[in-house]
Design a protein around this motif. Structure first.
Motif, PDB file in Angstrom:
ATOM      1  N   VAL A 156     -15.849   0.855   4.260  1.00 24.09           N
ATOM      2  CA  VAL A 156     -14.961  -0.311   4.353  1.00 24.09           C
ATOM      3  C   VAL A 156     -13.949  -0.227   3.209  1.00 24.09           C
ATOM      4  CG1 VAL A 156     -14.815  -2.834   4.279  1.00 24.09           C
ATOM      5  CG2 VAL A 156     -16.791  -1.725   5.377  1.00 24.09           C
ATOM      6  N   ASN A 157     -12.664  -0.213   3.567  1.00 25.82           N
ATOM      7  CA  ASN A 157     -11.601  -0.123   2.561  1.00 25.82           C
ATOM      8  C   ASN A 157     -11.027  -1.497   2.274  1.00 25.82           C
ATOM      9  OD1 ASN A 157     -11.147   2.782   1.896  1.00 25.82           O
ATOM     10  ND2 ASN A 157     -11.042   2.899   4.144  1.00 25.82           N
ATOM     11  N   ILE A 158     -11.085  -1.880   1.000  1.00 27.45           N
ATOM     12  CA  ILE A 158     -10.642  -3.218   0.578  1.00 27.45           C
ATOM     13  C   ILE A 158      -9.464  -3.043  -0.368  1.00 27.45           C
ATOM     14  CG2 ILE A 158     -11.347  -5.325  -0.632  1.00 27.45           C
ATOM     15  CD1 ILE A 158     -14.318  -4.275  -0.052  1.00 27.45           C
ATOM     16  N   LEU A 159      -8.386  -3.760  -0.108  1.00 33.02           N
ATOM     17  CA  LEU A 159      -7.247  -3.692  -1.030  1.00 33.02           C
ATOM     18  C   LEU A 159      -7.240  -4.942  -1.901  1.00 33.02           C
ATOM     19  CD1 LEU A 159      -3.744  -2.338  -0.354  1.00 33.02           C
ATOM     20  CD2 LEU A 159      -3.932  -4.595  -1.392  1.00 33.02           C
ATOM     21  N   THR A 160      -7.001  -4.767  -3.200  1.00 36.94           N
ATOM     22  CA  THR A 160      -6.891  -5.937  -4.077  1.00 36.94           C
ATOM     23  C   THR A 160      -5.682  -5.780  -4.992  1.00 36.94           C
ATOM     24  OG1 THR A 160      -8.095  -7.481  -5.498  1.00 36.94           O
ATOM     25  CG2 THR A 160      -8.411  -5.136  -5.954  1.00 36.94           C
ATOM     26  N   HIS A 161      -5.192  -6.920  -5.462  1.00 35.59           N
ATOM     27  CA  HIS A 161      -3.981  -6.948  -6.281  1.00 35.59           C
ATOM     28  C   HIS A 161      -4.316  -7.610  -7.616  1.00 35.59           C
ATOM     29  CE1 HIS A 161       0.368  -6.769  -6.767  1.00 35.59           C
ATOM     30  NE2 HIS A 161       0.366  -8.019  -7.208  1.00 35.59           N
ATOM     31  N   CYS A 162      -3.723  -7.094  -8.681  1.00 35.81           N
ATOM     32  CA  CYS A 162      -3.920  -7.637 -10.036  1.00 35.81           C
ATOM     33  C   CYS A 162      -5.375  -7.470 -10.459  1.00 35.81           C
ATOM     34  CB  CYS A 162      -3.473  -9.092 -10.132  1.00 35.81           C
ATOM     35  SG  CYS A 162      -3.338  -9.674 -11.851  1.00 35.81           S
ATOM     36  N   ASN A 163      -5.807  -8.305 -11.365  1.00 32.22           N
ATOM     37  CA  ASN A 163      -7.216  -8.305 -11.759  1.00 32.22           C
ATOM     38  C   ASN A 163      -7.780  -9.689 -11.524  1.00 32.22           C
ATOM     39  OD1 ASN A 163      -9.231  -9.001 -14.357  1.00 32.22           O
ATOM     40  ND2 ASN A 163      -9.718  -7.164 -13.195  1.00 32.22           N
ATOM     41  N   ALA A 164      -8.518  -9.814 -10.439  1.00 32.06           N
ATOM     42  CA  ALA A 164      -9.294 -11.030 -10.197  1.00 32.06           C
ATOM     43  C   ALA A 164     -10.746 -10.623 -10.318  1.00 32.06           C
ATOM     44  CB  ALA A 164      -8.969 -11.627  -8.844  1.00 32.06           C
ATOM     45  N   ILE A 189     -18.339   1.055   0.417  1.00 34.37           N
ATOM     46  CA  ILE A 189     -17.002   0.451   0.244  1.00 34.37           C
ATOM     47  C   ILE A 189     -16.146   1.345  -0.646  1.00 34.37           C
ATOM     48  CG2 ILE A 189     -17.679  -1.965   0.567  1.00 34.37           C
ATOM     49  CD1 ILE A 189     -17.600  -2.207  -2.531  1.00 34.37           C
ATOM     50  N   HIS A 190     -14.841   1.138  -0.511  1.00 34.76           N
ATOM     51  CA  HIS A 190     -13.866   1.793  -1.384  1.00 34.76           C
ATOM     52  C   HIS A 190     -12.747   0.784  -1.617  1.00 34.76           C
ATOM     53  CE1 HIS A 190      -9.888   3.830  -1.702  1.00 34.76           C
ATOM     54  NE2 HIS A 190     -10.529   4.470  -2.670  1.00 34.76           N
ATOM     55  N   VAL A 191     -12.257   0.698  -2.853  1.00 33.58           N
ATOM     56  CA  VAL A 191     -11.259  -0.315  -3.191  1.00 33.58           C
ATOM     57  C   VAL A 191      -9.924   0.350  -3.528  1.00 33.58           C
ATOM     58  CG1 VAL A 191     -10.722  -2.276  -4.679  1.00 33.58           C
ATOM     59  CG2 VAL A 191     -13.117  -1.771  -4.122  1.00 33.58           C
ATOM     60  N   TRP A 192      -8.869  -0.088  -2.835  1.00 33.56           N
ATOM     61  CA  TRP A 192      -7.506   0.288  -3.216  1.00 33.56           C
ATOM     62  C   TRP A 192      -7.049  -0.689  -4.293  1.00 33.56           C
ATOM     63  CZ3 TRP A 192      -6.168   4.837  -1.477  1.00 33.56           C
ATOM     64  CH2 TRP A 192      -6.526   5.263  -0.194  1.00 33.56           C
ATOM     65  N   VAL A 193      -6.696  -0.175  -5.444  1.00 33.32           N
ATOM     66  CA  VAL A 193      -6.339  -1.039  -6.579  1.00 33.32           C
ATOM     67  C   VAL A 193      -4.833  -0.970  -6.814  1.00 33.32           C
ATOM     68  CG1 VAL A 193      -6.704  -1.464  -9.042  1.00 33.32           C
ATOM     69  CG2 VAL A 193      -8.591  -0.575  -7.640  1.00 33.32           C
ATOM     70  N   LEU A 228      -0.574   1.922   3.789  1.00 32.03           N
ATOM     71  CA  LEU A 228      -2.020   2.052   4.062  1.00 32.03           C
ATOM     72  C   LEU A 228      -2.409   1.198   5.266  1.00 32.03           C
ATOM     73  CD1 LEU A 228      -3.443   1.853   0.422  1.00 32.03           C
ATOM     74  CD2 LEU A 228      -3.198   3.902   1.829  1.00 32.03           C
ATOM     75  N   MET A 229      -1.882  -0.002   5.315  1.00 27.12           N
ATOM     76  CA  MET A 229      -2.239  -0.902   6.428  1.00 27.12           C
ATOM     77  C   MET A 229      -1.717  -0.360   7.752  1.00 27.12           C
ATOM     78  SD  MET A 229      -1.603  -4.617   4.723  1.00 27.12           S
ATOM     79  CE  MET A 229      -1.868  -4.866   2.970  1.00 27.12           C
ATOM     80  N   GLN A 230      -0.499   0.188   7.758  1.00 26.29           N
ATOM     81  CA  GLN A 230       0.052   0.752   9.003  1.00 26.29           C
ATOM     82  C   GLN A 230      -0.809   1.878   9.550  1.00 26.29           C
ATOM     83  OE1 GLN A 230       3.963   1.765   7.516  1.00 26.29           O
ATOM     84  NE2 GLN A 230       4.933   0.201   8.804  1.00 26.29           N
ATOM     85  N   HIS A 231      -1.517   2.562   8.664  1.00 30.23           N
ATOM     86  CA  HIS A 231      -2.313   3.717   9.085  1.00 30.23           C
ATOM     87  C   HIS A 231      -3.812   3.426   9.149  1.00 30.23           C
ATOM     88  CE1 HIS A 231       1.027   6.583   9.263  1.00 30.23           C
ATOM     89  NE2 HIS A 231       1.557   5.775   8.353  1.00 30.23           N
ATOM     90  N   GLY A 232      -4.155   2.159   9.174  1.00 22.28           N
ATOM     91  CA  GLY A 232      -5.557   1.774   9.355  1.00 22.28           C
ATOM     92  C   GLY A 232      -6.444   2.114   8.165  1.00 22.28           C
ATOM     93  N   LEU A 233      -5.813   2.221   6.989  1.00 27.03           N
ATOM     94  CA  LEU A 233      -6.586   2.646   5.810  1.00 27.03           C
ATOM     95  C   LEU A 233      -7.016   1.477   4.932  1.00 27.03           C
ATOM     96  CD1 LEU A 233      -4.473   5.825   4.944  1.00 27.03           C
ATOM     97  CD2 LEU A 233      -6.774   5.736   5.944  1.00 27.03           C
ATOM     98  N   ALA A 234      -6.691   0.267   5.344  1.00 28.49           N
ATOM     99  CA  ALA A 234      -7.177  -0.920   4.617  1.00 28.49           C
ATOM    100  C   ALA A 234      -7.766  -1.871   5.656  1.00 28.49           C
ATOM    101  CB  ALA A 234      -6.042  -1.595   3.864  1.00 28.49           C
ATOM    102  N   ASP A 235      -9.046  -2.198   5.518  1.00 25.16           N
ATOM    103  CA  ASP A 235      -9.714  -3.065   6.500  1.00 25.16           C
ATOM    104  C   ASP A 235      -9.521  -4.539   6.176  1.00 25.16           C
ATOM    105  OD1 ASP A 235     -11.091  -1.017   8.127  1.00 25.16           O
ATOM    106  OD2 ASP A 235     -12.033  -0.551   6.204  1.00 25.16           O
ATOM    107  N   LEU A 236      -9.360  -4.848   4.925  1.00 25.48           N
ATOM    108  CA  LEU A 236      -9.131  -6.237   4.514  1.00 25.48           C
ATOM    109  C   LEU A 236      -8.495  -6.255   3.137  1.00 25.48           C
ATOM    110  CD1 LEU A 236     -12.384  -8.028   3.296  1.00 25.48           C
ATOM    111  CD2 LEU A 236     -12.306  -5.575   3.727  1.00 25.48           C
ATOM    112  N   VAL A 237      -7.856  -7.374   2.837  1.00 30.27           N
ATOM    113  CA  VAL A 237      -7.307  -7.610   1.494  1.00 30.27           C
ATOM    114  C   VAL A 237      -8.078  -8.787   0.906  1.00 30.27           C
ATOM    115  CG1 VAL A 237      -5.241  -8.190   0.157  1.00 30.27           C
ATOM    116  CG2 VAL A 237      -5.019  -6.863   2.280  1.00 30.27           C
ATOM    117  N   ILE A 238      -8.470  -8.688  -0.363  1.00 35.29           N
ATOM    118  CA  ILE A 238      -9.011  -9.859  -1.082  1.00 35.29           C
ATOM    119  C   ILE A 238      -8.256  -9.964  -2.401  1.00 35.29           C
ATOM    120  CG2 ILE A 238     -11.026 -11.109  -1.925  1.00 35.29           C
ATOM    121  CD1 ILE A 238     -12.855  -9.206  -0.524  1.00 35.29           C
TER     122      ILE A 238
END
Ligand code: MRU
Length: 362
Positions: A156-164, A189-193, A228-238
């Motif tokens: 599951v690929n999760i994208l996150t922004h900043c530091n939360a 899981i794997h996180v796109w930072v 990444l989203m266009q290519h199905g490489l991010a399943d969700l953003v938090i």
């Protein structure tokens, strides 16, 4: 959370007159603790982002009020010191929330007891923040579990922004709490930072703390998420939040709005995780009403990093003489948000759902 295998919180009192913090200006290159002995010291630490992130700013303000209670001889003096804390950063609502909470309990008791009262309340604010984030983790875990079930055997690929992450709170983090819970539950899981210019809280802080907990992650330039989203490489953003209106508009680190637009265009679910202390029930329209901090343009024109010889260096990365502007935050309208994740559960980003789940907001 763990630092080199040892458990830490981001803030605590090391004695009755000392607030101890992790100095985030030195991460990821150096893990240093910093002792704060005065209200002015706490205010400077918040302004200069030695402590930062909505929840931690609130906890720092809570402890700052303990030092204020020691410094002030009268209620008027205490209120002036409280105001000096409140004016340090305008966007994160937890700051004012914690200061007002302290003033209310101090006013309700005897002024002679102010230091003990403020200390108990500061510990309560910090403990509640940690507990809320842990609970956000439990609720968010179920979302990740469902997505994992929809792609068995795949990451599951999760994208996150900043530091939360936990560095932005007292422990666990908001956006990272479900990530840590999923990792602990054995979900791959794997996180796109997102690097998160200009201060690089993603590249410097989120990546560091994920690495410390052993969570697989990759740092990306800020503009990469849409691809990444266009290519199905991010399943969700938090993402996290610095202030959320009663109608569900979210102020968060600059660039969050663009990620939400890309997520909507690609049918990627976009979640915002926050403790309920980050709601500002007095506001409805985030774009019009949430004050957006403008910081020093030098954060855009210059970058800090570690040189090959191990020294921290700041270099100019822009054409000399070109003006720059540094908006710290933007507002993501509620309509772009799939759900909010709070310590109470998962709810739609709209007034009725928010108030039904958080009746205390009134
Ligand atoms: O300017 P900062 O680093 O204090 O920014 C606040 C944040 O940490 C982010 O916007 C974060 O996503 C909010 S969650 C605390």
């Amino acid at each position: 959370m763990l630092v080199s295998g040892k458990s830490f919180r981001t803030i605590w009192m090391s004695d009755e007159a000392t607030v101890r913090i992790i100095d985030q200006r030195r991460l990821p290159w150096s893990f240093d603790l910093l002792d704060l002995h005065t209200v002015a010291g706490v205010a400077h630490a918040i302004c200069d982002m030695a402590v930062r992130g909505a929840g931690l700013i609130g906890a720092a303000a809570g402890y700052g009020m303990v030092l204020a209670s020691r410094e002030a001889a009268t209620m008027d003096e205490l209120e002036l010191l409280a105001a000096s804390l409140v004016q340090t950063r305008p966007t994160a609502v937890n700051l004012n929330w914690a200061v007002q909470r302290q003033l209310a309990v101090i006013r309700a008791g005897s002024f002679d007891q102010r230091v003990e009262v403020a200390r108990r309340e500061a510990d309560r604010i910090a403990n509640e923040d940690a507990a809320a984030c842990e609970s956000i983790g439990r609720h968010g875990l179920e979302i990740i579990r469902r997505i994992a079930a929809s792609k068995p055997g795949q990451v599951v690929n999760i994208l996150t922004h900043c530091n939360a992450g936990w560095l932005a709170f007292v422990d666990h983090g908001s956006a990272t709490a479900p990530i840590y819970a999923a990792h602990a539950a054995g979900i791959p899981i794997h996180v796109w930072v997102d690097e998160t210019r200009p201060r690089n809280q993603g590249a410097r802080l989120t990546a560091w703390e994920l690495g410390q907990q052993g969570v697989p992650h990759t740092i990306i330039a800020d503009n990469t998420g849409g691809h990444l989203m266009q290519h199905g490489l991010a399943d969700l953003v938090i993402t996290g939040a610095d202030r959320v209106t009663r109608c569900g508009d979210v102020a968060n680190k600059i660039g969050t709005y663009l990620k939400a637009l890309a997520a909507r265009d690609n049918d990627v679910p976009f979640y915002v995780a926050l403790p309920s202390s980050t709601f500002d029930a007095t506001l409805r329209d985030g774009v019009r009403e949430i004050p957006i901090e403008q910081r020093d343009a030098g954060e855009v024109t210059h970058m800090e990093g570690m040189a090959a010889d191990g020294r921290l260096q700041t270099v100019q990365i822009t054409s000399a003489g070109s003006p720059a502007v540094n908006y710290g935050f933007d507002v993501t309208p509620a309509r772009l948000i799939t759900s909010l994740i709070t310590e109470q559960g998962v709810c739609a980003a709209d007034e009725a759902a928010i108030l039904a789940m958080h009746p205390g907001l009134g």
